[in-house]
Enzyme design. Structure first.
Site: not given
Ligand code: ASP
Length: 287
Positions: A167, A196-197
């Site tokens: 990320t 979705v993280g």
């Protein structure tokens, strides 16, 4: 007045040797932090994030991982200390999700997801572009192979079936004492479409308020369960220095999962990561 500072990361687990990426994002961000224009902290974290989204080494924007079906779906968020938030989740066909998060911030909503987010971006003039790289295709092939052979990494056992995350993110404090945070990700390597993280979830992957700004990276599902950014932020609100606040959170994170954090407060800044592995950068301007 205080002095401007910006920190950036390229993902927990991203090799420390790749820290030139986040450092150059800080150099770009610092230009916006010190140009004397409005919204310095917000503009700084956006432009720092764009540098990292455009760097194929990092899992966001151009370097984003594929989902198990071969699609690219990305999450991104922006938040400021005056309460503005904009996020996108599972967005497709844009090169810089962080720029779409900025557009959402000015809309009546906080978060848009899936095809609605993609449609919104294209209506607002963001070019239709799928940032898929050979590296992402190879990671997908490797992940599928691990699934097939059952040779999963420790954090992938739930798939028996999932790692290979990454990320990018930045936190900044402007000379007027305002804060902002950006975060953008291509997710993990074993993900269903629609997953979705933590990254676009306020309080989990990011947090920003009058006491500072926090950005997390690592195993998203665990970060959501523990609301890691919120916990670090609450320590800043109690007056703890960001370095200690980040280290406590990393030390308490359950094995074998990975966590990285960057944070800035009124008085300081800090960063910490599991096994100290996270490409990172920092720049202060005391002049
Ligand atoms: N936290 C991101 C996610 O779970 C991945 C990462 O930061 O490595 O989507």
């Amino acid at each position: 007045m205080t002095h401007p500072v910006i920190l950036a990361h390229g993902g927990a687990g991203a090799p420390n040797e790749d820290s030139d990426g986040p450092q150059s994002a800080c150099v770009t961000g610092m230009k916006f932090l010190t140009d004397g224009q409005l919204d310095a902290a917000l503009r700084a974290v956006i432009e720092a994030a764009v540098v990292l989204e455009n760097d194929v080494r990092f899992n966001a924007g151009t370097g984003a991982n594929c989902r198990l079906d071969g699609s690219i779906q990305m999450d991104a968020i922006l938040a400021t200390s005056d309460g503005r938030i904009g996020c996108v989740a599972a967005i497709e066909r844009v090169r810089n999700p962080i720029r779409v998060a900025r557009l959402v911030m000015d809309s009546p909503h906080v978060m848009l997801c899936g095809p609605g987010a993609t449609q919104f971006a294209h209506h607002r003039g963001v070019p239709d572009d799928t940032p898929i790289t050979d590296k992402a295709k190879k990671r997908l092939a490797d992940a599928l192979e691990r699934l097939k052979t059952g040779q999963l990494r420790p954090t992938e056992r739930k798939w028996q079936g999932r790692d290979m995350h990454g990320t990018i993110g930045a936190v900044a404090r402007a000379a007027d004492g305002s804060f902002a945070v950006s975060c953008s990700t291509g997710g993990t390597s074993m993900m269903l479409p629609g997953r979705v993280g933590d990254s676009p979830i306020y309080g989990a992957g990011t947090m920003c308020g009058e006491h500072g700004a926090v950005c997390a990276t690592g195993d998203g599902e665990e970060i959501i369960r523990r609301l890691c950014s919120m916990r670090v932020y609450l320590r800043l609100a109690e007056g703890m220095e960001p370095q200690q606040a980040c280290e406590i959170e990393v030390a308490n994170f359950p094995e074998p999962y990975t966590l990285g954090l960057i944070a800035v407060s009124r008085t300081g800044h800090g960063m910490a990561a599991t096994a100290n592995k996270m490409a990172r950068g920092m720049l202060e301007n005391r002049s």
